[in-house]
Design a protein around this motif. Structure first.
Motif, PDB file in Angstrom:
ATOM      1  N   GLY B  27     -23.212  14.308  32.474  1.00  0.00           N
ATOM      2  CA  GLY B  27     -22.614  13.339  33.375  1.00  0.00           C
ATOM      3  C   GLY B  27     -22.551  13.779  34.832  1.00  0.00           C
ATOM      4  N   ARG B  28     -23.201  14.885  35.158  1.00  0.00           N
ATOM      5  CA  ARG B  28     -23.186  15.364  36.535  1.00  0.00           C
ATOM      6  C   ARG B  28     -24.551  15.191  37.183  1.00  0.00           C
ATOM      7  N   MET B  29     -24.489  14.980  38.488  1.00  0.00           N
ATOM      8  CA  MET B  29     -25.731  14.867  39.231  1.00  0.00           C
ATOM      9  C   MET B  29     -25.856  16.116  40.098  1.00  0.00           C
ATOM     10  N   ILE B  30     -26.924  16.839  39.880  1.00  0.00           N
ATOM     11  CA  ILE B  30     -27.121  18.086  40.609  1.00  0.00           C
ATOM     12  C   ILE B  30     -28.335  17.942  41.526  1.00  0.00           C
ATOM     13  N   GLY B  31     -28.135  18.272  42.787  1.00  0.00           N
ATOM     14  CA  GLY B  31     -29.228  18.220  43.747  1.00  0.00           C
ATOM     15  C   GLY B  31     -29.919  19.567  43.799  1.00  0.00           C
ATOM     16  N   LEU B 171     -29.062   3.454  39.753  1.00  0.00           N
ATOM     17  CA  LEU B 171     -29.595   3.745  38.430  1.00  0.00           C
ATOM     18  C   LEU B 171     -29.160   5.141  37.984  1.00  0.00           C
ATOM     19  N   LEU B 172     -29.210   6.081  38.912  1.00  0.00           N
ATOM     20  CA  LEU B 172     -28.815   7.449  38.557  1.00  0.00           C
ATOM     21  C   LEU B 172     -27.328   7.506  38.223  1.00  0.00           C
ATOM     22  N   ARG B 173     -26.512   6.800  39.003  1.00  0.00           N
ATOM     23  CA  ARG B 173     -25.065   6.815  38.736  1.00  0.00           C
ATOM     24  C   ARG B 173     -24.760   6.209  37.374  1.00  0.00           C
ATOM     25  N   HIS B 175     -26.572   6.352  34.811  1.00  0.00           N
ATOM     26  CA  HIS B 175     -26.893   7.344  33.785  1.00  0.00           C
ATOM     27  C   HIS B 175     -25.826   8.425  33.718  1.00  0.00           C
ATOM     28  N   THR B 176     -25.378   8.916  34.863  1.00  0.00           N
ATOM     29  CA  THR B 176     -24.348   9.958  34.808  1.00  0.00           C
ATOM     30  C   THR B 176     -23.066   9.398  34.199  1.00  0.00           C
ATOM     31  N   SER B 177     -22.802   8.114  34.448  1.00  0.00           N
ATOM     32  CA  SER B 177     -21.564   7.538  33.930  1.00  0.00           C
ATOM     33  C   SER B 177     -21.562   7.488  32.404  1.00  0.00           C
ATOM     34  N   THR B 178     -22.736   7.550  31.795  1.00  0.00           N
ATOM     35  CA  THR B 178     -22.777   7.583  30.325  1.00  0.00           C
ATOM     36  C   THR B 178     -22.976   9.010  29.817  1.00  0.00           C
ATOM     37  N   GLY B 179     -22.842   9.967  30.715  1.00  0.00           N
ATOM     38  CA  GLY B 179     -22.875  11.358  30.259  1.00  0.00           C
ATOM     39  C   GLY B 179     -24.225  12.035  30.359  1.00  0.00           C
ATOM     40  N   VAL B 180     -25.206  11.346  30.956  1.00  0.00           N
ATOM     41  CA  VAL B 180     -26.529  11.954  31.082  1.00  0.00           C
ATOM     42  C   VAL B 180     -26.536  12.933  32.260  1.00  0.00           C
ATOM     43  N   PRO B 181     -26.951  14.168  32.058  1.00  0.00           N
ATOM     44  CA  PRO B 181     -27.075  15.077  33.192  1.00  0.00           C
ATOM     45  C   PRO B 181     -28.316  14.730  34.018  1.00  0.00           C
TER      46      PRO B 181
END
Lengths: 414, 294
Positions: B27-31, B171-173, B175-181
Motif C-alpha cells: 500500500g505504499r508508493m516508493i519513488g 490510478l497509482l493511488r 492501487h496503493t489504497s488496496t494494498g498494492v506496493p
C-alpha cells in the motif's frame, strides 16, 4: 481531476480480477501460439498468397486433366462389308490393349458413295473400303495418325491370319519368335518414374518454400517484438521459453496446415488426371512426408527465432538470417541433384532427409525402417538445434541496441 | 510487501547495481530516483526477473519471488511499446491473458480502462494509428492489467501530458489504497515529492539515501529565514548563528542548535520589526542534489 475518475474504478472490486484467479490454467505458450496463428490468418498478404498457391496447384491439375481428356481414342469408321468390320474389331482390340476406354465404332453402309457421303457430312472419321487385293482408308481432310496406324496394324494382322490359314498353318506358328518383351531393372515403368519424380520434386519445393516462408515469419515476429519494444513487457509477464515455444509451435502449425491443404488439393487433383492409378503410391509417400516436413521445419525453427532475436530492426534480418536462407537453398539444390549412393546417404541427413527420403519412398527404393531411422535422426538433431536456438534467443532477446553477433549471443549472460 | 536484498549486477568490470537493499511496503508508493546510469532500470529489470542478478534476491511476501509471483507484477519497462499493427483492445486483452486472466475478464477490464482513459471510441484501432499521447495511455493500461500484486514502473510519467499525469497518479493511488506496493522511478522530483510515501535514492549503483521524505528532510541541516523591516546586518555578530545569505532585511541562516535560533528570534523581536521567521524545508531536489553530490 482526481475527483471525477478515482471513485468510479476501484481496481479490486471489478469482476475481472476475481475471474482471473480461477482461469490461471491456460499455459502461456498456447496463448502465444494462438496469437501467432490469429495474426497470420488475418494477414491479407498471407491469405492471398496461400489462396494463389492453391489456385495454381488446382489449375495445374485442371490443365493436365483437360489436355488428357481427349486422350482415350475413339474413332467412327464406315464400312461396306463384313470383312472390313472384322478388321475394325481387331483394331478396337489392339487399341484397348493399351487404353481400355478406346473405341472403334463400325458404321455399316450400303456402298462407297454412301460412305463418302457420311465422310462429307463428318459423321464418321474415315471409311475402310476394299481396294483390289487390299484396302483403302478414305478420309475427309487430315488423316488421324493414330487411326491410320491402328487400322494398318489390324489389316496386317487380319491378312496374316487369313494367309496363314490359306497356307495351312496358323497365325501363332507364323509369328512365333517375333515377340519382344521389356524388363526394367528399376522396377517401375517410365511413367511411374515420371510421377515419382514430379511428386518428389513438388514435395521438395513445398518444403523449401514453407521452411523459408514460415521460418522468416518466426524471425520477423521475434524482431517485430523487439523493434516495437513490447518484448520486455512480454518477457516480464511470461518466461522467455514460453514465448519462444509459442512462436515456434504456432508457426509450425501454420506451415503444417498450409502443407496439408496444398497436399490435399494436389491429391484430389491427381484423381482428375490419367495418373489416378498412382494415387495410393503418392498418398502413402505424402503421409510419410508430413512427419519429415514437421521435424525438418522444427529443426530450423528455433534457429530462425534466434536469428530474429539477434537483429534489433527488421533491416538487420537479412544479415542475421543469411546462414539459414543459404542453408535452405543448399539443401534444396543438393537434395535435387544427389543420385545413387549419395542419395541414400543424404536421405538420412537431417533436413536434407525431408527432401530425399520421401523421394526414395516414392521411387520404392527405401524401406519403412529406413524412413523411421531418418525421422529418428532428425528428431535428435531437432533437440540439438532447439537447445542452441533457445540459448541464442534468450541471450539476445533483450539486447535492443543494434545487431548481436553470434559470438556475443552465445557467450552473453541473461 | 516487496523487498530487494543485496541486489547486485555486474557487467564485466562495471558494477551497475551494487548491493541494493530496500523495501516497498504494502500500500505504499516508493519513488526511485537517481541520475542517468545510476542503476534504476537495471534494478527494476532484476525485480521483474527480466535480468538475472549477479547476487542478491527479490523477496515477495517473505519468500524469494517466483515466476508465478512476477507474472502478476504489473510492469512498465523503460523501453516500452505495443504491437503497432494490432488493434488496441485485442492486444490489451492478449496481455491480460498472458498475466493469467480469462479471455472475457481481460477483455472487460481492458475495455473498462480504455473507456476510462478516453479511448472508448478507439477500441478497434491499430496502435500505430493512435496519437502518441493515446499510445502512452494504452501503455499505462497495459501495465496495470491483470489485477497486479505489485507495480514496478520505470519512468511512467515521462512524456505524459499533464492530464495523463493526473490520470496515472490517480490510478497509482487506487492501487496503493488496496494494498498494492508501487515502485516507480522518475526524474520529476516534484512529482515524486507529491505522490510518494518514501523514496530511494540511487547513485552510481548504490543506495545513498532512503526513507520517507520527512525522514530525509529530518537529516537535512536546520535552516531558517529571518526577514526584518530594517537592516539585518547585525545577525552576523550573533554567536551560534552562521549566516548563509544576507540581502538587506532578509537573512538565511543555519543555527548551531534550535536554542540558538530561538535566542536570535527573541533578539530580533526586541529590536522590533520582524516580518517573517520560518524554518526552511529543503525541497526533495535539494536533498537529492546533496546526497548525490556526497
Amino acid at each position: 481531476m482526481s475527483t471525477d475518475t478515482s471513485p468510479s474504478t476501484d481496481v479490486n472490486v471489478t469482476p475481472a480480477p476475481a475471474a482471473a484467479a480461477t482461469t490461471r490454467m491456460k499455459s502461456p505458450w498456447s496463448l502465444v501460439a494462438l496469437r501467432e496463428v490469429q495474426v497470420k490468418l488475418t494477414d491479407r498478404n498471407f491469405l492471398l498468397g496461400t489462396g494463389a498457391t492453391i489456385l495454381l496447384i488446382a489449375a495445374v491439375f485442371a490443365l493436365q486433366g483437360f489436355l488428357m481428356s481427349g486422350g482415350a481414342p475413339s474413332f467412327k469408321v464406315a464400312v461396306t462389308d463384313t470383312a472390313a468390320a472384322t478388321v475394325l474389331t481387331q483394331a478396337e482390340q489392339d487399341l484397348q490393349a493399351s487404353d481400355p476406354e478406346a473405341t472403334v465404332e463400325v458404321v455399316e453402309v450400303a456402298d462407297t458413295a454412301a460412305a463418302e457421303a457420311m465422310l462429307v457430312d463428318e459423321e464418321v472419321h474415315g471409311a475402310l473400303l476394299p481396294e483390289g487385293e487390299g484396302w483403302e482408308l478414305v478420309t475427309n481432310g487430315e488423316t488421324d495418325g493414330e487411326m491410320l496406324s491402328v487400322i494398318s496394324e489390324a489389316v496386317r494382322t487380319t491378312a496374316l491370319q487369313e494367309n496363314a490359314e490359306a497356307a495351312g498353318t496358323s497365325m501363332e506358328a507364323l509369328t512365333a519368335g517375333t515377340t519382344i518383351e521389356t524388363r526394367d531393372l528399376s522396377g517401375g515403368d517410365e511413367e511411374s518414374r515420371f510421377v515419382a519424380w514430379v511428386a518428389g520434386f513438388a514435395m521438395a519445393m513445398l518444403f523449401y518454400m514453407a521452411a523459408m516462408m514460415f521460418g522468416m515469419a518466426i524471425a520477423n515476429s521475434v524482431v517485430e517484438e523487439k523493434q516495437s519494444r513490447i518484448v520486455e513487457i512480454l518477457a516480464a509477464a511470461i518466461s522467455v521459453r514460453a514465448l519462444l515455444t509459442g512462436k515456434v509451435i504456432g508457426n509450425t502449425l501454420l506451415a503444417l496446415g498450409q502443407i496439408a491443404i496444398l497436399g490435399a488439393v494436389a491429391l484430389v487433383g491427381l484423381t482428375f488426371t490419367n495418373y489416378d492409378q498412382y494415387l495410393s503410391m503418392v498418398t502413402e509417400a505424402f503421409l510419410w512426408y508430413i512427419p519429415f516436413f514437421v521435424l525438418g521445419f522444427l529443426a530450423l525453427a528455433c534457429i530462425w527465432a534466434a536469428a530474429g532475436a539477434m537483429a534489433s530492426r527488421t533491416e538487420d534480418l537479412q544479415s542475421t538470417t543469411m546462414p539459414l536462407t543459404m542453408g535452405l537453398v543448399l539443401v534444396f539444390i543438393v537434395g535435387l541433384s544427389l543420385d545413387g549412393a549419395a542419395k541414400v546417404i543424404g536421405s538420412f541427413v537431417p533436413v536434407l532427409s525431408t527432401i530425399l527420403m520421401p523421394m526414395r519412398l516414392l521411387e520404392g527404393s527405401a524401406q519403412w525402417w529406413e524412413a523411421l531411422l531418418a525421422l529418428g535422426l532428425t528428431a535428435a538433431f531437432c533437440a540439438l538445434t532447439i537447445a542452441a536456438g533457445t540459448r541464442l534467443y534468450r541471450r539476445s532477446l533483450l539486447q535492443t541496441s543494434g545487431r548481436v553477433s553470434l559470438k556475443a549471443a552465445w557467450a552473453g549472460g541473461e | 510487501m516487496l523487498a530487494v536484498q543485496g541486489l547486485t549486477r555486474q557487467y564485466g568490470e562495471l558494477r551497475a547495481v551494487d548491493d541494493v537493499t530496500f523495501e516497498v511496503p504494502a500500500g505504499r508508493m516508493i519513488g526511485f530516483v537517481g541520475g542517468n546510469g545510476a542503476g534504476k532500470t537495471t534494478t527494476m529489470r532484476m525485480i521483474m526477473g527480466v535480468l538475472a542478478p549477479t547476487a542478491g534476491e527479490v523477496v515477495w511476501d517473505g519468500h524469494p519471488a517466483t515466476l508465478a509471483d512476477r507474472a502478476r507484477f504489473g510492469y512498465m519497462p523503460e523501453e516500452r511499446g505495443l504491437y503497432p499493427k494490432q488493434p488496441v483492445l485485442d492486444q490489451l486483452t492478449y496481455l491480460g491473458r498472458l498475466h493469467g486472466m480469462s479471455q472475457t475478464a481481460a477483455n472487460t477490464r481492458a475495455k473498462e480502462l480504455l473507456e476510462r482513459f478516453g479511448l472508448g471510441e478507439r477500441l478497434k484501432e491499430k496502435v500505430e494509428k493512435l496519437s502518441l499521447g493515446n499510445q502512452q495511455r494504452a501503455q499505462i493500461i497495459a501495465s496495470v492489467l491483470g489485477d497486479p500484486l505489485a507495480l514496478i514502473l520505470d519512468e511512467p510519467f515521462s512524456g505524459l501530458d499533464p492530464s495523463a499525469v493526473d490520470q496515472m497518479a490517480d490510478l497509482l493511488r487506487e492501487h496503493t489504497s488496496t494494498g498494492v506496493p508501487v515502485l516507480f522511478s522518475s526524474h520529476q522530483l516534484e512529482l515524486v515529492d507529491r505522490l510518494c510515501d518514501g523514496i530511494v535514492v540511487l547513485h552510481k549503483g548504490k543506495v545513498v539515501a532512503k526513507g520517507t521524505s520527512d525522514e530525509l528532510r529530518g537529516n537535512a541541516p536546520l535552516r531558517y529565514v529571518l526577514s526584518l523591516t530594517g537592516d539585518a546586518g547585525w545577525v552576523r555578530g550573533v554567536p551560534g548563528i552562521q549566516v548563509l545569505d544576507l540581502d538587506g532585511g532578509t537573512v538565511e541562516l543555519e543555527p548551531e542548535t534550535e536554542e540558538a535560533a530561538q535566542r536570535l528570534l527573541t533578539e530580533a523581536v526586541s529590536r522590533g520589526g520582524v516580518r517573517e521567521f520560518s524554518r526552511v524545508r529543503p525541497s526533495l531536489s535539494e536533498i537529492y542534489r546533496e546526497v548525490a553530490a556526497a
